[in-house]
Design an enzyme around this catalytic site. Structure first.
Site, PDB file in Angstrom:
ATOM      1  N   ASP A   7       0.866  -1.178   0.000  1.00  3.94           N
ATOM      2  CA  ASP A   7       0.000   0.000   0.000  1.00  3.94           C
ATOM      3  C   ASP A   7       0.903   1.228   0.000  1.00  3.94           C
ATOM      4  O   ASP A   7       2.132   1.129  -0.172  1.00  3.94           O
ATOM      5  CB  ASP A   7      -1.006  -0.051   1.167  1.00  3.94           C
ATOM      6  CG  ASP A   7      -0.344   0.103   2.538  1.00  3.94           C
ATOM      7  OD1 ASP A   7       0.899   0.195   2.612  1.00  3.94           O
ATOM      8  OD2 ASP A   7      -1.081   0.141   3.543  1.00  3.94           O
ATOM      9  N   CYS A  64       3.303  -3.065   4.110  1.00  2.00           N
ATOM     10  CA  CYS A  64       2.348  -2.041   4.516  1.00  2.00           C
ATOM     11  C   CYS A  64       2.950  -1.341   5.726  1.00  2.00           C
ATOM     12  O   CYS A  64       4.165  -1.471   5.963  1.00  2.00           O
ATOM     13  CB  CYS A  64       0.954  -2.617   4.768  1.00  2.00           C
ATOM     14  SG  CYS A  64       0.817  -3.820   6.098  1.00  2.00           S
ATOM     15  N   THR A  66       2.558  -1.838   9.025  1.00  2.00           N
ATOM     16  CA  THR A  66       3.004  -2.800  10.040  1.00  2.00           C
ATOM     17  C   THR A  66       3.353  -4.168   9.476  1.00  2.00           C
ATOM     18  O   THR A  66       3.967  -4.982  10.183  1.00  2.00           O
ATOM     19  CB  THR A  66       1.885  -3.028  11.073  1.00  2.00           C
ATOM     20  OG1 THR A  66       0.738  -3.525  10.376  1.00  2.00           O
ATOM     21  CG2 THR A  66       1.541  -1.738  11.810  1.00  2.00           C
ATOM     22  N   HIS A  97      10.811 -24.005   8.810  1.00  2.00           N
ATOM     23  CA  HIS A  97       9.789 -24.790   9.523  1.00  2.00           C
ATOM     24  C   HIS A  97       8.397 -24.669   8.915  1.00  2.00           C
ATOM     25  O   HIS A  97       7.651 -25.652   8.901  1.00  2.00           O
ATOM     26  CB  HIS A  97       9.722 -24.356  10.985  1.00  2.00           C
ATOM     27  CG  HIS A  97      10.888 -24.843  11.804  1.00  2.00           C
ATOM     28  ND1 HIS A  97      10.901 -24.822  13.181  1.00  2.00           N
ATOM     29  CD2 HIS A  97      12.087 -25.360  11.441  1.00  2.00           C
ATOM     30  CE1 HIS A  97      12.055 -25.318  13.636  1.00  2.00           C
ATOM     31  NE2 HIS A  97      12.798 -25.633  12.591  1.00  2.00           N
ATOM     32  N   HIS A 132       8.327 -31.173   9.698  1.00  2.00           N
ATOM     33  CA  HIS A 132       7.680 -29.896   9.404  1.00  2.00           C
ATOM     34  C   HIS A 132       6.705 -30.021   8.221  1.00  2.00           C
ATOM     35  O   HIS A 132       5.724 -29.291   8.149  1.00  2.00           O
ATOM     36  CB  HIS A 132       8.728 -28.822   9.128  1.00  2.00           C
ATOM     37  CG  HIS A 132       9.662 -28.631  10.281  1.00  2.00           C
ATOM     38  ND1 HIS A 132       9.238 -28.174  11.500  1.00  2.00           N
ATOM     39  CD2 HIS A 132      10.988 -28.882  10.409  1.00  2.00           C
ATOM     40  CE1 HIS A 132      10.259 -28.131  12.341  1.00  2.00           C
ATOM     41  NE2 HIS A 132      11.336 -28.561  11.698  1.00  2.00           N
TER      42      HIS A 132
HETATM   43  C1  RB5 Z   1      -2.154   2.357   6.626  1.00  2.00           C
HETATM   44  O1  RB5 Z   1      -2.300   3.523   7.376  1.00  2.00           O
HETATM   45  C2  RB5 Z   1      -1.909   1.171   7.527  1.00  2.00           C
HETATM   46  O2  RB5 Z   1      -3.055   0.886   8.263  1.00  2.00           O
HETATM   47  C3  RB5 Z   1      -1.480  -0.028   6.731  1.00  2.00           C
HETATM   48  O3  RB5 Z   1      -0.360   0.280   5.985  1.00  2.00           O
HETATM   49  C4  RB5 Z   1      -1.115  -1.271   7.493  1.00  2.00           C
HETATM   50  O4  RB5 Z   1      -0.218  -0.978   8.527  1.00  2.00           O
HETATM   51  C5  RB5 Z   1      -2.204  -2.130   7.944  1.00  2.00           C
HETATM   52  O5  RB5 Z   1      -2.001  -3.214   8.513  1.00  2.00           O
END
Ligand code: RB5
Length: 149
Positions: A7, A64, A66, A97, A132
């Site tokens: 994203d 993204c 996180t 694994h 595994h």
């Molecule tokens: C975008 O603001 C953020 O929510 C997205 O990049 C991501 O971290 C979602 O899991």
């Protein structure tokens, strides 16, 4: 072929990893997004995950903020085992694994240097098989026993 997807939040780190793949002569397909404009990660996570699931790409890397939204999205696609990692140990073990075929990284969690190390080690690590394999087969069985409604 390595599938890439991000994203807007993950795109800067994706561009860093594209530089790494190009330095190493590794082929990739970038399924977007190609802009900094705010967008929805499930759109791009799904497209890249489907490319891995149907065999157009052997592995995939998603980005993204996180890594969490992308990993949840990818793991909805049958055949995908996507691990979100922010250190090398888990990244290598996700291959050896869990036979992870996708890696998700958080651009707001890991810096570019660490991300390069994680990707390098994840791409080089192999699946150990043996005990595994049985566990991976058990995960696959869940998908087959619970098909989409
Ligand atoms: C975008 O603001 C953020 O929510 C997205 O990049 C991501 O971290 C979602 O899991």
């Amino acid at each position: 072929m390595i599938a890439l997807g991000s994203d807007h939040a993950g795109r800067p780190l994706k561009l860093e990893i594209i530089r790494l793949l190009e330095e190493r002569g590794l082929a990739y397909t970038d399924f977007g997004t190609d802009s900094e404009k705010s967008c929805d990660y499930p759109v791009y996570g799904r497209i890249a995950a489907e490319a891995v699931a149907d065999g157009r790409c052997e592995r995939g890397i998603l980005f993204c903020g996180t890594g969490i939204g992308m990993s949840i999205t990818a793991n909805k696609v049958p055949g995908i085992r996507c691990a979100v990692c922010s250190e090398c140990f888990s990244a290598v073990l996700s291959r050896s694994h869990n036979d992870a075929n996708m890696l998700a990284l958080g651009a707001r969690v890991v810096g570019p240097g660490l991300a390069r190390m994680i990707v390098t080690q994840w791409l080089e690590a192999g699946f150990e098989g043996g005990r595994h394999q049985q566990r991976v087969d058990m995960m696959t069985a869940i998908e087959k026993e619970r098909p989409a409604l």
